[in-house]
Design a protein around this motif. Structure first.
Motif, PDB file in Angstrom:
ATOM      1  N   UNK A 154       0.864  -1.187   0.000  1.00  0.00           N
ATOM      2  CA  UNK A 154       0.000   0.000   0.000  1.00  0.00           C
ATOM      3  C   UNK A 154       0.895   1.229   0.000  1.00  0.00           C
ATOM      4  N   UNK A 155       0.520   2.237  -0.796  1.00  0.00           N
ATOM      5  CA  UNK A 155       1.351   3.436  -0.954  1.00  0.00           C
ATOM      6  C   UNK A 155       0.615   4.675  -0.457  1.00  0.00           C
ATOM      7  N   UNK A 156       1.323   5.489   0.339  1.00  0.00           N
ATOM      8  CA  UNK A 156       0.812   6.793   0.752  1.00  0.00           C
ATOM      9  C   UNK A 156       1.799   7.876   0.285  1.00  0.00           C
ATOM     10  N   UNK A 157       1.290   8.827  -0.477  1.00  0.00           N
ATOM     11  CA  UNK A 157       2.118   9.912  -1.027  1.00  0.00           C
ATOM     12  C   UNK A 157       1.673  11.225  -0.380  1.00  0.00           C
ATOM     13  N   UNK A 289       1.920  -3.122  -5.369  1.00  0.00           N
ATOM     14  CA  UNK A 289       1.072  -2.118  -4.723  1.00  0.00           C
ATOM     15  C   UNK A 289      -0.339  -2.271  -5.283  1.00  0.00           C
ATOM     16  N   UNK A 290      -1.289  -2.487  -4.411  1.00  0.00           N
ATOM     17  CA  UNK A 290      -2.680  -2.687  -4.845  1.00  0.00           C
ATOM     18  C   UNK A 290      -3.519  -1.433  -4.674  1.00  0.00           C
ATOM     19  N   UNK A 291      -3.164  -0.626  -3.687  1.00  0.00           N
ATOM     20  CA  UNK A 291      -4.007   0.524  -3.323  1.00  0.00           C
ATOM     21  C   UNK A 291      -3.117   1.683  -2.877  1.00  0.00           C
ATOM     22  N   UNK A 292      -3.629   2.906  -3.047  1.00  0.00           N
ATOM     23  CA  UNK A 292      -2.819   4.073  -2.692  1.00  0.00           C
ATOM     24  C   UNK A 292      -3.711   5.271  -2.366  1.00  0.00           C
ATOM     25  N   UNK A 363      -3.274   0.484 -10.044  1.00  0.00           N
ATOM     26  CA  UNK A 363      -3.373   0.597  -8.589  1.00  0.00           C
ATOM     27  C   UNK A 363      -4.655   1.360  -8.261  1.00  0.00           C
ATOM     28  N   UNK A 364      -5.543   0.746  -7.485  1.00  0.00           N
ATOM     29  CA  UNK A 364      -6.777   1.417  -7.069  1.00  0.00           C
ATOM     30  C   UNK A 364      -6.387   2.556  -6.132  1.00  0.00           C
ATOM     31  N   UNK A 365      -6.747   3.776  -6.484  1.00  0.00           N
ATOM     32  CA  UNK A 365      -6.172   4.883  -5.706  1.00  0.00           C
ATOM     33  C   UNK A 365      -7.049   6.116  -5.646  1.00  0.00           C
ATOM     34  N   UNK A 408      -9.043  -5.055  -3.533  1.00  0.00           N
ATOM     35  CA  UNK A 408     -10.031  -3.970  -3.455  1.00  0.00           C
ATOM     36  C   UNK A 408     -11.359  -4.313  -4.138  1.00  0.00           C
ATOM     37  N   UNK A 409     -11.303  -5.210  -5.119  1.00  0.00           N
ATOM     38  CA  UNK A 409     -12.531  -5.583  -5.855  1.00  0.00           C
ATOM     39  C   UNK A 409     -13.489  -6.375  -4.979  1.00  0.00           C
ATOM     40  N   UNK A 410     -12.985  -6.841  -3.851  1.00  0.00           N
ATOM     41  CA  UNK A 410     -13.815  -7.511  -2.849  1.00  0.00           C
ATOM     42  C   UNK A 410     -14.972  -6.615  -2.410  1.00  0.00           C
ATOM     43  N   UNK A 411     -14.775  -5.298  -2.457  1.00  0.00           N
ATOM     44  CA  UNK A 411     -15.809  -4.390  -1.946  1.00  0.00           C
ATOM     45  C   UNK A 411     -17.057  -4.398  -2.824  1.00  0.00           C
ATOM     46  N   UNK A 412     -16.924  -4.866  -4.089  1.00  0.00           N
ATOM     47  CA  UNK A 412     -18.128  -5.045  -4.928  1.00  0.00           C
ATOM     48  C   UNK A 412     -18.385  -6.539  -5.197  1.00  0.00           C
TER      49      UNK A 412
END
Ligand code: 0X9
Ligand code: CA
Ligand code: CA
Ligand code: ZN
Length: 420
Positions: A154-157, A289-292, A363-365, A408-412
């Motif tokens: 996971x990335x935080x910028x 990285x899957x999400x950011x 990356x889902x972001x 992240x696609x788990x949420x739908x």
């Protein structure tokens, strides 16, 4: 209400002369001045995109008006489009830098101390240098932190935009949250054990330092890289990414603009360093990285791609992919009270990190636009007394992103199709 805290005077065409005459003598070819203007008569995203096309940066969106950071030339062009333009002389940005905000030097000290105190779960690496030579730092937080494990990353910028100092405080908060509560909070312990979290606490240190260095804040947005053939300094990092760069009227080709897109994609030293870092997380052909989240201020929004088009579903974004962004964005917004929307609902942007992280890296972001909601509450410069509250406000929202980073696609309900 806003008016009560603002000293206003009607601009426009005199503005160029006004600001020019305010320049110190001998600086006839000086850097452009960037000032805050209120623009009335803008009601739609198309109106707002037309306003940004002059080179102005939109700071705040209202029902029928916007606040922009603009040069006198930009402001004149906005007036020529038929909008009502007034310059605002806000008291807050003219106050001196607030020592409650973390300088770049202090940030490096905080990181070194945090790593020294938590050597098993926190590590610092220097991934490159800024244009002026400052270290660009990535902090990794995970169990077995020295090992590249097969865990969702996971990335935080933070702080692409110099004046958005609250985002650096958000990085400090996240580093402390994840290390201080490791071993005591079961959810955080599980997330640190099962994710590899990358925090880039300040990707524009030259800009941050410049914004803080004077006796008053400088309202600076870009980096501090000179531009060939111009006295105007800086590229807008969030218009310099290599996905449909400059495609769609969402950035400026003029170095004087505060949304200057640079001479080429990744021409900004810092963007090149971060993009190389993100590409380095492709292992065995798969982006780890899957999400950011890319942190900005202000307006209290959670935004998802794309920014270069008003369409939700388009080339590079299926219905299921859009719905995943929207559902996760709304799920996080339910936790922090921000407003969730597609970024182009505000105005078109091209060359943003959002569009590149999704369009190029899948990356889902999200972009978080942090506190405050309006200029009346301090705009880019709220008092440091709000830091603790407004960073902790995002605790649950960020943990929700970390939860869904496995898929992240788990949420739908589409984990079988996307993560099988
Ligand atoms: O314009 C920007 O870069 C961001 N707003 S700010 O006031 N912090 O400058 C918004 C970026 C959102 N655009 C995309 N997500 N594409
Ligand atoms: Ca690990
Ligand atoms: Ca890994
Ligand atoms: Zn920003």
């Amino acid at each position: 209400m806003v008016a009560s805290v603002l000293r206003r005077f009607l601009v426009p065409l005199a503005a160029g002369a006004l600001f020019l005459s305010a320049l110190p003598s001998g600086s006839a070819i000086a850097e452009p001045s960037y000032d805050l203007y209120e623009v009335r008569g803008a009601t739609t995203a198309q109106d707002r995109t037309e306003i940004t096309a002059t080179g102005a940066a939109i700071d705040q969106v209202g029902d029928d008006s916007v606040l922009v950071t603009a040069t006198p030339d930009d402001a004149e062009a906005i007036g020529d489009l038929g909008y009502d333009v007034e310059v605002l002389d806000l008291p807050v940005p003219f106050a001196g830098p607030d020592s409650g905000y973390t300088t770049y030097g202090e940030l490096l000290g905080v990181i070194d101390q945090m790593v020294a105190d938590n050597p098993r779960i926190a590590a610092k690496s220097v991934i490159g240098r800024s244009h002026q030579g400052r270290d660009l730092v990535a902090v990794k937080i995970s169990d077995n932190v020295r090992v590249d494990e097969n865990e969702p990353e996971v990335l935080f910028v933070h702080a692409q935009h110099a004046r958005e100092h609250l985002t650096v405080e958000m990085a400090v908060y996240l580093m402390r949250l994840l290390t201080d509560e490791y071993g005591s909070d079961p959810r955080i312990t599980r997330l640190v054990d099962n994710r590899e979290i990358w925090i880039l606490p300040n990707v524009n240190p030259d800009g941050s330092e410049y914004d803080m260095a004077g006796s008053s804040w400088r309202n600076w947005r870009k980096n501090r890289q000179p531009n060939a053939g111009s006295s105007a300094v800086g590229t807008d990092l969030n218009r310099n990414w290599d996905y449909r760069w400059g495609c769609c009227g969402g950035s400026s080709s003029n170095p004087s603009s505060s949304t200057y897109r640079g001479s080429a994609p990744e021409s900004a030293t810092e963007v090149r360093v971060i993009a190389d870092f993100v590409r380095s997380r492709v292992v065995g052909g798969e982006q780890q990285i899957t999400t950011a989240i890319d942190f900005h201020t202000y307006s209290e929004l959670i935004l998802w791609p794309f920014g270069h088009t008003y369409s939700d579903v388009t080339t590079g974004m299926t219905r299921a992919e859009y719905d995943t962004h929207a559902a996760l964005g709304r799920h996080m917004a339910a936790a922090n009270g921000y407003t969730p929307q597609q970024s182009s609902d505000l105005y078109i942007t091209d060359g943003s990190i959002n569009d590149w992280l999704w369009g190029d890296q899948r990356i889902v972001n999200f972009t978080y636009e942090m506190y405050p909601r309006s200029a009346a509450r301090g705009g880019f410069y709220p008092p440091s007394s709000v830091i603790a509250r407004e960073t902790a406000r995002n605790r649950e929202a960020v943990l929700r992103l970390l939860d869904y980073a496995d898929c992240p696609y788990r949420i739908i309900g589409r984990q079988a199709a996307y993560c099988g």
